[in-house]
Design an enzyme around this catalytic site. Structure first.
Site, mmCIF file in Angstrom:
data_model
loop_
_atom_site.group_PDB
_atom_site.id
_atom_site.type_symbol
_atom_site.label_atom_id
_atom_site.label_comp_id
_atom_site.label_asym_id
_atom_site.label_seq_id
_atom_site.Cartn_x
_atom_site.Cartn_y
_atom_site.Cartn_z
ATOM 1 N N ASP A 78 0.820 -1.207 0.000
ATOM 2 C CA ASP A 78 0.000 0.000 0.000
ATOM 3 C C ASP A 78 0.859 1.265 0.000
ATOM 4 O OD1 ASP A 78 -2.575 -1.365 0.201
ATOM 5 O OD2 ASP A 78 -1.857 -1.993 2.177
ATOM 6 N N GLY A 79 2.078 1.170 0.544
ATOM 7 C CA GLY A 79 2.939 2.353 0.657
ATOM 8 C C GLY A 79 3.255 2.990 -0.687
ATOM 9 N N ASP A 358 -2.113 5.054 5.727
ATOM 10 C CA ASP A 358 -1.989 3.991 4.719
ATOM 11 C C ASP A 358 -0.766 3.109 4.992
ATOM 12 O OD1 ASP A 358 -4.158 5.331 3.763
ATOM 13 O OD2 ASP A 358 -3.264 5.947 1.866
HETATM 14 P P1 ADP Z 1 5.566 -3.073 1.896
HETATM 15 O O1 ADP Z 1 4.120 -3.450 2.001
HETATM 16 O O2 ADP Z 1 6.415 -4.261 1.734
HETATM 17 O O3 ADP Z 1 5.952 -2.173 3.008
HETATM 18 P P2 ADP Z 1 5.388 -0.714 0.270
HETATM 19 O O4 ADP Z 1 4.873 -0.553 -1.100
HETATM 20 O O5 ADP Z 1 4.521 -0.218 1.365
HETATM 21 O O6 ADP Z 1 5.726 -2.245 0.535
HETATM 22 O O7 ADP Z 1 6.806 0.003 0.296
HETATM 23 C C1 ADP Z 1 7.462 0.370 1.471
HETATM 24 C C2 ADP Z 1 8.298 1.617 1.230
HETATM 25 O O8 ADP Z 1 9.375 1.352 0.327
HETATM 26 C C3 ADP Z 1 7.531 2.759 0.598
HETATM 27 O O9 ADP Z 1 7.515 3.832 1.525
HETATM 28 C C4 ADP Z 1 8.339 3.136 -0.631
HETATM 29 O O10 ADP Z 1 8.493 4.517 -0.745
HETATM 30 C C5 ADP Z 1 9.685 2.549 -0.366
HETATM 31 N N1 ADP Z 1 10.470 2.207 -1.584
HETATM 32 C C6 ADP Z 1 10.104 2.263 -2.889
HETATM 33 N N2 ADP Z 1 11.093 1.819 -3.692
HETATM 34 C C7 ADP Z 1 12.126 1.483 -2.881
HETATM 35 C C8 ADP Z 1 13.444 0.961 -3.100
HETATM 36 N N3 ADP Z 1 13.894 0.692 -4.316
HETATM 37 N N4 ADP Z 1 14.216 0.731 -2.022
HETATM 38 C C9 ADP Z 1 13.765 0.988 -0.783
HETATM 39 N N5 ADP Z 1 12.539 1.475 -0.501
HETATM 40 C C10 ADP Z 1 11.727 1.723 -1.531
HETATM 41 MG MG MG Z 2 4.050 -0.691 3.425
#
Ligand code: ADP
Ligand code: MG
Length: 381
Positions: A78-79, A358
């Site tokens: 969701d992030g 979120d």
């Molecule tokens: P999860 O459910 O596994 O936490 P998310 O989509 O919520 O997955 O992502 C978590 C965070 O990772 C988000 O805040 C996003 O901005 C960040 N993010 C996006 N791309 C990368 C990357 N390449 N490396 C590290 N963090 C990232």
């Molecule tokens: Mg997340």
């Protein structure tokens, strides 16, 4: 409201924003193995944008010409969708761009919107690869509809658009504390819940809300018998779309400035000690947490839950186990209150505890929010 539905064109051009670090780190492999073959059959051509860092997707969708894409697909948790929604809302042409259907494919460890859409489509409760397959199938069908967003503002002047929920206290701590168990995938929330149960704490603050009008939600009556009757008439009706100046962001017409008291017709919760406060706008808070079974994509309603202090660990654990099936309200726990609202305000007494929007962490400070019906579109079954 049949006119709110649309269908993706064929052939269809999809921009896929994919976070390779999300979940247990297999999003790209899963995309290539599970998603791409199905989309190819459905004439959906994909261009993959792999995010390299936090905020990368936000900048991409805020700054670039997106006119060549029929849909923006987020393959992550969701992030990443939260980044995309807020990046889009920063565009001067947000009103038109928000008409472009968004799609979530569960690649993260927190896949609440994907689980909600799977549930609204009437599919069985599933997780992991099966949830990904169901969501990909929904994308192949290509139906899309409107989704409500909630505008959240903080005392320090920040404003966010949120599609899932705002939380404070117990569940938010689980969300953030369990980041260190990311390698466990969604099991990190189970472990986190047990750890937070062990050190159960109380969060002090004032919670206020504007109850949903009779046309919103499914049960406008508060569940908590001790909740006082609002001291005014029913809440305002949301202003019709198009009342804002072109290009300007939608105004929060239901909210008073955070420095001032809430409007007189709001309800102020008399208790000021909580285990958690959660304002959720979709059914699921996680793949295995069916918190608001009555919620729908555009029900015009914030489903506000709060748990008053004094609940035992056993009762709390029972509630969380029941929440995996969505039966927690049937337990009639006197500490758990549920009320559908249009707007709410939370004023923590001290800057303690974690707040989440979120699923993403937010510094603890006074926050208020109101629903904005049908502000974006999502692919749904
Ligand atoms: P999860 O459910 O596994 O936490 P998310 O989509 O919520 O997955 O992502 C978590 C965070 O990772 C988000 O805040 C996003 O901005 C960040 N993010 C996006 N791309 C990368 C990357 N390449 N490396 C590290 N963090 C990232
Ligand atoms: Mg997340």
């Amino acid at each position: 409201d049949g006119d709110s539905y649309g269908v993706l064109p064929r052939p269809c051009r999809a921009l896929v924003l994919l976070n390779p670090q999300s979940g247990s780190g297999r999003a790209l492999d899963d995309f290539q193995a599970v998603v791409q073959p199905m989309l190819a059959e459905a004439e959906i051509a994909t261009t993959i944008f792999i995010t390299e860092r936090p905020h990368h997707a936000h900048e991409k969708v805020r700054d670039e010409d997106l006119s060549q894409w029929d849909t923006l697909v987020v393959m992550s948790g969701d992030g990443l969708l939260y980044e995309v929604v807020n990046g889009l809302m920063e565009r001067p042409d947000w009103k038109d761009t928000m008409k472009k259907p968004l799609c979530i494919l569960p690649g993260g460890s927190g896949n609440a919107l994907a689980a909600s859409i799977n549930y609204y489509a009437g599919y069985d409760h599933v997780a992991k690869k099966k949830l990904l397959t169901n969501c990909t199938f929904i994308l192949c069908k290509g139906l899309h509809t409107q989704m409500d967003l909630v505008s959240l503002s903080t005392a320090s002047g920040k404003r966010f658009f949120s599609f899932l929920g705002f939380g404070w206290g117990f569940i938010s701590d689980v969300d953030i504390d369990s980041e260190k168990y990311r390698w466990l995938g969604s099991a990190r929330f189970t472990l986190g819940t047990l750890q937070c149960l062990a050190k159960l704490r109380v969060y002090q603050g004032r919670l206020s809300y504007l109850p949903a009008g009779p046309e919103q939600g499914t049960s406008p009556a508060p569940r908590d018998p001790s909740t006082p009757v609002p001291n005014g008439q029913a809440g305002h009706v949301l202003p019709p779309a198009g009342t804002d100046a072109p290009g300007s962001l939608p105004t929060d017409s239901l909210l008073a400035p955070l420095g001032q008291p809430v409007p007189a017709h709001w309800t102020v919760v008399p208790e000021e000690e909580f285990v958690l406060v959660y304002a959720i706008y979709q059914s699921h808070l996680g793949t295995n947490l069916l918190m608001a079974p009555a919620a729908r994509l555009h029900d015009g309603c914030i489903h506000l839950f709060y748990m008053k202090a004094g609940i035992s660990r056993v009762a709390l654990l029972k509630l969380f186990l029941a929440m995996s099936r969505g039966t927690h309200l049937d337990l009639n726990c006197p500490h758990l209150c549920y009320v559908p609202v249009q707007a709410f305000r939370l004023e923590p007494r001290v800057a303690a505890g974690i707040m989440t929007v979120d699923g993403e962490a937010l510094a603890c400070e006074p926050v208020q929010g109101q629903i904005h019906g049908r502000l974006c579109r999502v692919v749904s079954g």
